[in-house]
Design a protein around this motif. Structure first.
Motif, PDB file in Angstrom:
ATOM      1  N   VAL A   5       0.839  -1.203   0.000  1.00 37.67           N
ATOM      2  CA  VAL A   5       0.000   0.000   0.000  1.00 37.67           C
ATOM      3  C   VAL A   5       0.874   1.253   0.000  1.00 37.67           C
ATOM      4  O   VAL A   5       0.617   2.201  -0.737  1.00 37.67           O
ATOM      5  N   ALA A   6       1.923   1.251   0.812  1.00 31.82           N
ATOM      6  CA  ALA A   6       2.814   2.414   0.873  1.00 31.82           C
ATOM      7  C   ALA A   6       3.527   2.622  -0.467  1.00 31.82           C
ATOM      8  O   ALA A   6       3.657   3.759  -0.937  1.00 31.82           O
ATOM      9  N   ALA A   7       3.969   1.530  -1.091  1.00 29.80           N
ATOM     10  CA  ALA A   7       4.650   1.652  -2.380  1.00 29.80           C
ATOM     11  C   ALA A   7       3.703   2.183  -3.447  1.00 29.80           C
ATOM     12  O   ALA A   7       4.078   3.048  -4.248  1.00 29.80           O
ATOM     13  N   LEU A   8       2.474   1.681  -3.466  1.00 31.32           N
ATOM     14  CA  LEU A   8       1.501   2.177  -4.448  1.00 31.32           C
ATOM     15  C   LEU A   8       1.130   3.632  -4.195  1.00 31.32           C
ATOM     16  O   LEU A   8       0.932   4.402  -5.141  1.00 31.32           O
ATOM     17  N   LEU A   9       1.039   4.013  -2.920  1.00 29.40           N
ATOM     18  CA  LEU A   9       0.757   5.410  -2.595  1.00 29.40           C
ATOM     19  C   LEU A   9       1.884   6.314  -3.093  1.00 29.40           C
ATOM     20  O   LEU A   9       1.632   7.369  -3.698  1.00 29.40           O
ATOM     21  N   LEU A  10       3.123   5.899  -2.873  1.00 27.90           N
ATOM     22  CA  LEU A  10       4.260   6.697  -3.321  1.00 27.90           C
ATOM     23  C   LEU A  10       4.284   6.805  -4.847  1.00 27.90           C
ATOM     24  O   LEU A  10       4.451   7.893  -5.397  1.00 27.90           O
ATOM     25  N   LEU A  11       4.088   5.692  -5.525  1.00 27.04           N
ATOM     26  CA  LEU A  11       4.059   5.720  -6.987  1.00 27.04           C
ATOM     27  C   LEU A  11       2.897   6.561  -7.508  1.00 27.04           C
ATOM     28  O   LEU A  11       3.053   7.333  -8.459  1.00 27.04           O
ATOM     29  N   ALA A  18      -3.085  10.460  -8.386  1.00 29.87           N
ATOM     30  CA  ALA A  18      -2.973  11.098  -7.077  1.00 29.87           C
ATOM     31  C   ALA A  18      -2.118  12.370  -7.123  1.00 29.87           C
ATOM     32  O   ALA A  18      -2.189  13.198  -6.219  1.00 29.87           O
ATOM     33  N   ALA A  19      -1.327  12.546  -8.162  1.00 23.42           N
ATOM     34  CA  ALA A  19      -0.515  13.760  -8.284  1.00 23.42           C
ATOM     35  C   ALA A  19      -1.385  14.977  -8.591  1.00 23.42           C
ATOM     36  O   ALA A  19      -0.950  16.109  -8.398  1.00 23.42           O
ATOM     37  N   PHE A  20      -2.638  14.747  -9.026  1.00 24.70           N
ATOM     38  CA  PHE A  20      -3.499  15.852  -9.431  1.00 24.70           C
ATOM     39  C   PHE A  20      -4.576  16.191  -8.409  1.00 24.70           C
ATOM     40  O   PHE A  20      -5.377  17.084  -8.636  1.00 24.70           O
ATOM     41  N   ILE A  21      -4.612  15.461  -7.298  1.00 31.96           N
ATOM     42  CA  ILE A  21      -5.579  15.763  -6.245  1.00 31.96           C
ATOM     43  C   ILE A  21      -4.815  16.199  -5.000  1.00 31.96           C
ATOM     44  O   ILE A  21      -3.619  15.931  -4.878  1.00 31.96           O
ATOM     45  N   ALA A  28      -6.320  10.300   2.668  1.00 26.42           N
ATOM     46  CA  ALA A  28      -7.600   9.733   3.096  1.00 26.42           C
ATOM     47  C   ALA A  28      -7.926   8.470   2.309  1.00 26.42           C
ATOM     48  O   ALA A  28      -8.375   7.465   2.871  1.00 26.42           O
ATOM     49  N   GLY A  29      -7.700   8.501   1.024  1.00 33.31           N
ATOM     50  CA  GLY A  29      -7.927   7.320   0.197  1.00 33.31           C
ATOM     51  C   GLY A  29      -7.008   6.173   0.568  1.00 33.31           C
ATOM     52  O   GLY A  29      -7.431   5.014   0.648  1.00 33.31           O
ATOM     53  N   ALA A  30      -5.744   6.480   0.810  1.00 31.32           N
ATOM     54  CA  ALA A  30      -4.782   5.451   1.199  1.00 31.32           C
ATOM     55  C   ALA A  30      -5.146   4.843   2.548  1.00 31.32           C
ATOM     56  O   ALA A  30      -5.031   3.630   2.757  1.00 31.32           O
ATOM     57  N   THR A  31      -5.609   5.678   3.464  1.00 32.18           N
ATOM     58  CA  THR A  31      -6.028   5.187   4.773  1.00 32.18           C
ATOM     59  C   THR A  31      -7.243   4.276   4.648  1.00 32.18           C
ATOM     60  O   THR A  31      -7.299   3.212   5.275  1.00 32.18           O
ATOM     61  N   ALA A  32      -8.192   4.675   3.829  1.00 28.96           N
ATOM     62  CA  ALA A  32      -9.393   3.854   3.632  1.00 28.96           C
ATOM     63  C   ALA A  32      -9.029   2.497   3.027  1.00 28.96           C
ATOM     64  O   ALA A  32      -9.543   1.458   3.465  1.00 28.96           O
ATOM     65  N   ILE A  33      -8.134   2.487   2.059  1.00 28.96           N
ATOM     66  CA  ILE A  33      -7.715   1.225   1.446  1.00 28.96           C
ATOM     67  C   ILE A  33      -6.964   0.359   2.450  1.00 28.96           C
ATOM     68  O   ILE A  33      -7.186  -0.858   2.528  1.00 28.96           O
TER      69      ILE A  33
END
Length: 60
Positions: A5-11, A18-21, A28-33
């Motif tokens: 999850v952390a690697a996908l969040l970073l990528l 995610a670079a545009f929001i 919040a999205g990463a926490t929910a996932i």
């Protein structure tokens, strides 16, 4: 699993949508996932290891 999850969040933050929001929405999205994955893992673990009393009660 959390490493994934952390690697996908970073990528996603560096190169993806995610670079545009805003970063707070990404977090919040990463926490929910992450919570969803933890709940899923806990449910799968308990489904594979039934309690001792659960099997005896269903056979009656």
């Amino acid at each position: 699993m959390l490493f994934l999850v952390a690697a996908l969040l970073l990528l996603g933050t560096l190169m993806g949508t995610a670079a545009f929001i805003p970063p707070t929405a990404t977090a919040a999205g990463a926490t929910a996932i992450a919570v969803w994955l933890l709940v899923f893992a806990a449910r799968e673990r308990t489904a594979r290891h039934p309690r001792a009393g659960a099997r005896g009660a269903s056979e009656r």
